[in-house]
Write a protein that holds these residues in place. Structure first.
Motif, PDB file in Angstrom:
ATOM      1  N   PHE A  56       0.839  -1.195   0.000  1.00 43.83           N
ATOM      2  CA  PHE A  56       0.000   0.000   0.000  1.00 43.83           C
ATOM      3  C   PHE A  56       0.878   1.251   0.000  1.00 43.83           C
ATOM      4  CE2 PHE A  56      -2.240   3.500   2.015  1.00 43.83           C
ATOM      5  CZ  PHE A  56      -3.391   3.543   1.250  1.00 43.83           C
ATOM      6  N   GLY A  57       0.521   2.187  -0.881  1.00 46.19           N
ATOM      7  CA  GLY A  57       1.136   3.509  -0.884  1.00 46.19           C
ATOM      8  C   GLY A  57       0.071   4.531  -1.207  1.00 46.19           C
ATOM      9  N   SER A  58       0.126   5.683  -0.574  1.00 47.49           N
ATOM     10  CA  SER A  58      -0.908   6.707  -0.785  1.00 47.49           C
ATOM     11  C   SER A  58      -0.396   7.903  -1.576  1.00 47.49           C
ATOM     12  CB  SER A  58      -1.441   7.193   0.562  1.00 47.49           C
ATOM     13  OG  SER A  58      -0.420   7.904   1.276  1.00 47.49           O
ATOM     14  N   ASP A  59       0.915   8.189  -1.501  1.00 43.63           N
ATOM     15  CA  ASP A  59       1.498   9.425  -2.045  1.00 43.63           C
ATOM     16  C   ASP A  59       0.924  10.653  -1.352  1.00 43.63           C
ATOM     17  OD1 ASP A  59       3.254  10.916  -3.541  1.00 43.63           O
ATOM     18  OD2 ASP A  59       2.344  10.476  -5.485  1.00 43.63           O
ATOM     19  N   TRP A  60       0.519  10.466  -0.101  1.00 47.62           N
ATOM     20  CA  TRP A  60      -0.034  11.591   0.662  1.00 47.62           C
ATOM     21  C   TRP A  60       0.997  12.708   0.743  1.00 47.62           C
ATOM     22  CZ3 TRP A  60       0.779  14.725   4.827  1.00 47.62           C
ATOM     23  CH2 TRP A  60      -0.336  15.402   5.328  1.00 47.62           C
ATOM     24  N   PRO A  61       0.615  13.992   0.590  1.00 48.14           N
ATOM     25  CA  PRO A  61      -0.723  14.537   0.338  1.00 48.14           C
ATOM     26  C   PRO A  61      -0.930  14.990  -1.110  1.00 48.14           C
ATOM     27  CG  PRO A  61       0.698  16.281   1.156  1.00 48.14           C
ATOM     28  CD  PRO A  61       1.580  15.046   0.978  1.00 48.14           C
ATOM     29  N   PHE A  62      -0.254  14.371  -2.067  1.00 41.99           N
ATOM     30  CA  PHE A  62      -0.252  14.878  -3.431  1.00 41.99           C
ATOM     31  C   PHE A  62      -1.472  14.423  -4.232  1.00 41.99           C
ATOM     32  CE2 PHE A  62       4.113  15.454  -2.182  1.00 41.99           C
ATOM     33  CZ  PHE A  62       4.417  16.678  -2.750  1.00 41.99           C
ATOM     34  N   PRO A  63      -1.973  15.285  -5.127  1.00 44.32           N
ATOM     35  CA  PRO A  63      -3.168  14.953  -5.916  1.00 44.32           C
ATOM     36  C   PRO A  63      -2.997  13.721  -6.801  1.00 44.32           C
ATOM     37  CG  PRO A  63      -2.703  17.312  -6.051  1.00 44.32           C
ATOM     38  CD  PRO A  63      -1.530  16.680  -5.374  1.00 44.32           C
ATOM     39  N   MET A  64      -1.758  13.390  -7.190  1.00 49.99           N
ATOM     40  CA  MET A  64      -1.534  12.236  -8.051  1.00 49.99           C
ATOM     41  C   MET A  64      -1.488  10.919  -7.285  1.00 49.99           C
ATOM     42  SD  MET A  64      -1.652  13.029 -11.172  1.00 49.99           S
ATOM     43  CE  MET A  64      -1.050  11.471 -11.820  1.00 49.99           C
ATOM     44  N   GLY A  65      -1.765  10.974  -5.996  1.00 51.21           N
ATOM     45  CA  GLY A  65      -1.800   9.753  -5.201  1.00 51.21           C
ATOM     46  C   GLY A  65      -3.132   9.037  -5.329  1.00 51.21           C
ATOM     47  N   LEU A  66      -3.428   8.164  -4.376  1.00 52.41           N
ATOM     48  CA  LEU A  66      -4.687   7.425  -4.397  1.00 52.41           C
ATOM     49  C   LEU A  66      -5.837   8.339  -3.999  1.00 52.41           C
ATOM     50  CD1 LEU A  66      -3.825   4.018  -2.697  1.00 52.41           C
ATOM     51  CD2 LEU A  66      -4.027   4.515  -5.143  1.00 52.41           C
ATOM     52  N   PRO A  67      -6.968   8.232  -4.668  1.00 44.42           N
ATOM     53  CA  PRO A  67      -8.146   8.992  -4.227  1.00 44.42           C
ATOM     54  C   PRO A  67      -8.541   8.595  -2.811  1.00 44.42           C
ATOM     55  CG  PRO A  67      -8.491   8.047  -6.407  1.00 44.42           C
ATOM     56  CD  PRO A  67      -7.234   7.429  -5.864  1.00 44.42           C
ATOM     57  N   ASP A  68      -9.064   9.547  -2.063  1.00 43.97           N
ATOM     58  CA  ASP A  68      -9.513   9.241  -0.704  1.00 43.97           C
ATOM     59  C   ASP A  68     -10.541   8.126  -0.730  1.00 43.97           C
ATOM     60  OD1 ASP A  68      -7.902  11.081   0.431  1.00 43.97           O
ATOM     61  OD2 ASP A  68      -9.442  12.579   0.836  1.00 43.97           O
ATOM     62  N   GLY A  69     -10.352   7.190   0.188  1.00 42.24           N
ATOM     63  CA  GLY A  69     -11.311   6.117   0.335  1.00 42.24           C
ATOM     64  C   GLY A  69     -11.077   4.930  -0.576  1.00 42.24           C
ATOM     65  N   MET A  70     -10.073   5.015  -1.491  1.00 45.25           N
ATOM     66  CA  MET A  70      -9.839   3.869  -2.368  1.00 45.25           C
ATOM     67  C   MET A  70      -9.408   2.673  -1.519  1.00 45.25           C
ATOM     68  SD  MET A  70      -7.186   3.418  -5.568  1.00 45.25           S
ATOM     69  CE  MET A  70      -8.202   4.343  -6.708  1.00 45.25           C
ATOM     70  N   PRO A  71     -10.029   1.531  -1.684  1.00 44.78           N
ATOM     71  CA  PRO A  71      -9.670   0.372  -0.864  1.00 44.78           C
ATOM     72  C   PRO A  71      -8.293  -0.164  -1.221  1.00 44.78           C
ATOM     73  CG  PRO A  71     -11.216  -0.253  -2.571  1.00 44.78           C
ATOM     74  CD  PRO A  71     -11.118   1.241  -2.614  1.00 44.78           C
ATOM     75  N   ALA A  72      -7.640  -0.753  -0.261  1.00 44.20           N
ATOM     76  CA  ALA A  72      -6.313  -1.350  -0.455  1.00 44.20           C
ATOM     77  C   ALA A  72      -6.474  -2.862  -0.517  1.00 44.20           C
ATOM     78  CB  ALA A  72      -5.375  -0.941   0.666  1.00 44.20           C
ATOM     79  N   ASP A  73      -7.154  -3.338  -1.536  1.00 50.10           N
ATOM     80  CA  ASP A  73      -7.420  -4.768  -1.641  1.00 50.10           C
ATOM     81  C   ASP A  73      -6.154  -5.534  -1.967  1.00 50.10           C
ATOM     82  OD1 ASP A  73     -10.085  -4.322  -1.164  1.00 50.10           O
ATOM     83  OD2 ASP A  73     -10.598  -4.146  -3.294  1.00 50.10           O
ATOM     84  N   ASP A  74      -5.946  -6.609  -1.253  1.00 51.01           N
ATOM     85  CA  ASP A  74      -4.903  -7.576  -1.588  1.00 51.01           C
ATOM     86  C   ASP A  74      -3.497  -6.979  -1.619  1.00 51.01           C
ATOM     87  OD1 ASP A  74      -6.897  -9.533  -1.938  1.00 51.01           O
ATOM     88  OD2 ASP A  74      -7.218  -8.869  -3.997  1.00 51.01           O
ATOM     89  N   VAL A  75      -3.210  -5.996  -0.778  1.00 44.34           N
ATOM     90  CA  VAL A  75      -1.848  -5.491  -0.728  1.00 44.34           C
ATOM     91  C   VAL A  75      -1.009  -6.424   0.123  1.00 44.34           C
ATOM     92  CG1 VAL A  75      -2.393  -3.077  -1.127  1.00 44.34           C
ATOM     93  CG2 VAL A  75      -2.430  -3.960   1.206  1.00 44.34           C
ATOM     94  N   GLY A  76       0.286  -6.482  -0.212  1.00 45.30           N
ATOM     95  CA  GLY A  76       1.202  -7.326   0.531  1.00 45.30           C
ATOM     96  C   GLY A  76       1.675  -6.654   1.806  1.00 45.30           C
ATOM     97  N   GLN A  77       2.503  -7.371   2.554  1.00 49.42           N
ATOM     98  CA  GLN A  77       3.049  -6.854   3.792  1.00 49.42           C
ATOM     99  C   GLN A  77       4.564  -6.833   3.680  1.00 49.42           C
ATOM    100  OE1 GLN A  77       0.976  -5.738   6.181  1.00 49.42           O
ATOM    101  NE2 GLN A  77      -0.724  -6.346   4.873  1.00 49.42           N
ATOM    102  N   LEU A  78       5.166  -5.733   4.088  1.00 46.99           N
ATOM    103  CA  LEU A  78       6.613  -5.600   4.045  1.00 46.99           C
ATOM    104  C   LEU A  78       7.226  -6.519   5.084  1.00 46.99           C
ATOM    105  CD1 LEU A  78       9.038  -4.109   2.844  1.00 46.99           C
ATOM    106  CD2 LEU A  78       8.762  -2.381   4.614  1.00 46.99           C
TER     107      LEU A  78
END
Length: 305
Positions: free
Chosen positions: A280-302
Motif C-alpha cells: 500500500f502507498g498513498s502518495d499523501w498529500p499529493f493529488p496524483m496519489g490514491l483517491p480518498d477512500g480507495m480500498p487497499a485490496d490484496d496489498v502485501g506486507q513488508l
C-alpha cells in the motif's frame, strides 16, 4: 473499513525555521505556510504538519506510515558539500518527526543519489538511529546511473542493514514533456523504469539480496517493460550481459506500491513483482496519489530480510 497496516509512500517536509534560515537558497514563510527552494515555492501546506498526516491516517484506518521528503525538496543541482548539508537537515528533521510519533511514523532517510559518496555519508551519519530505510531519487539528474560501480559501497552498506530502499522519481529532464503536465504523468514512471532497468541489467538485486528495493507508482513503466528486457536477454542483444540474473527473476525480488491508477496496471504489478510484494502507498498529500477512500485490496506486507 479495512485496516491498512503500513503506507510505504507518504511525504512530509520537516520545518525548523531557525535551521532553515542558515541554509543558502532556502526560505521558510509561515503565513501562508510555504517553503521557497532556489526560487521555487512549495506551498502544499499539508506537507509541513505531521498532525495532518496522522489525521488522514486515522480517517482511512492506516496504522503506520513511512515518511520521505517529496521531489520538490531534492534540490538535485547542489554540489556535493551543499547536498550533504541539505541531506543532514532533512534527515535530522525526518528522524525527529518519527521519534515524536514513533508508534505511527518511521523515517526513510533522504540519500542524494546524484552524489553516491554523500549518500553513503548520510546513511552512516544515522547508523545509531532507529530508521525504517532510505529513499533515493530514481532520476532527475544525469549523474544518477544506478548500474554504475560508484554505487557499490552504498549498495553494500544497505545490504548489510537489510534496508528498505524506496526509489522515487525526481524531476524529468526531457524537454518534450513540458506540456500537458507530462513531465509528471509520463516522466515520473519513465524515470522509475530507467532506474529499475539499470539495477536489473547490472545484476544489483541478486548481488545485494538483502536490499528490499521498492518502486514508486506500481513500478512505473518498468512493470510493462520488464518482459521486453527479458526478450533482450533471450535473444542476446548487444550490450546485454548474460552473466546476471534474468530480468523477471530480478524483478521478483523487488517491491512496488499500489499507485497504478488503473486496475490492470496494479494487476500487472502483482504478476511481475508477486502479489505479496505490491504494498500500500498513498502518495499523501499529493493529488496524483490514491483517491480518498480507495480500498487497499490484496496489498502485501513488508517483511524483513
Amino acid at each position: 473499513m479495512k485496516t491498512i497496516s503500513l503506507d510505504v509512500h507518504a511525504h512530509l517536509a520537516p520545518i525548523d525555521a531557525q535551521a532553515l534560515a542558515r541554509i543558502a537558497g532556502v526560505q521558510w514563510q509561515s503565513d501562508p505556510p510555504r517553503l521557497v527552494l532556489d526560487g521555487h515555492a512549495v506551498g502544499l501546506a499539508d506537507l509541513f504538519f505531521p498532525d495532518r498526516l496522522l489525521q488522514w491516517m486515522d480517517t482511512h484506518a492506516v496504522q503506520r506510515a513511512l515518511i520521505s521528503v517529496p521531489p520538490p525538496l531534492y534540490r538535485q543541482q547542489l554540489d556535493a558539500e551543499a547536498a550533504r548539508q541539505w541531506a543532514d537537515y532533512l534527515n535530522d528533521g525526518l528522524v525527529d518527526i518519527a521519534r515524536t510519533h514513533s508508534a505511527r511514523l518511521s523515517a526513510l532517510l533522504h540519500l542524494p543519489a546524484e552524489h553516491p559518496d554523500v549518500a553513503l555519508q548520510a546513511l552512516e551519519r544515522h547508523r545509531g538511529d532507529d530508521i525504517e530505510g532510505v529513499a533515493l531519487a530514481a532520476g532527475g539528474d544525469a549523474r544518477i546511473v544506478l548500474s554504475n560501480e560508484a554505487y557499490a559501497p552504498l549498495w553494500q552498506a544497505l545490504d548489510d542493514r537489510g534496508a528498505f530502499v524506496f526509489l522515487h522519481p525526481g524531476a524529468c529532464a526531457d524537454g518534450r514533456l513540458g506540456a500537458f503536465y507530462l513531465e509528471n504523468l509520463v516522466g515520473n514512471p519513465l524515470e522509475t523504469s530507467i532506474a529499475a532497468s539499470h539495477l536489473v541489467m547490472a545484476g544489483v538485486p541478486a548481488r545485494y539480496p538483502r536490499i528490499r528495493f521498492c518502486l514508486a507508482h506500481a513500478g512505473g513503466a518498468f512493470t510493462s517493460l520488464v518482459g521486453r528486457l527479458e526478450r533482450g536477454f533471450d535473444t542476446k542483444r548487444p550490450g546485454v550481459g548474460l552473466d546476471v540474473e534474468r530480468p523477471l527473476l530480478a524483478a521478483a525480488r523487488m517491491y512496488a506500491d499500489c499507485i497504478g491508477h488503473h486496475p490492470g496496471v496494479v494487476q500487472l504489478a502483482r504478476v511481475v513483482f508477486g502479489s505479496s510484494h505490491v504494498l500500500f502507498g498513498s502518495d499523501w498529500p499529493f493529488p496524483m496519489g490514491l483517491p480518498d477512500g480507495m480500498p487497499a485490496d490484496d496489498v502485501g506486507q513488508l517483511t524483513d530480510r
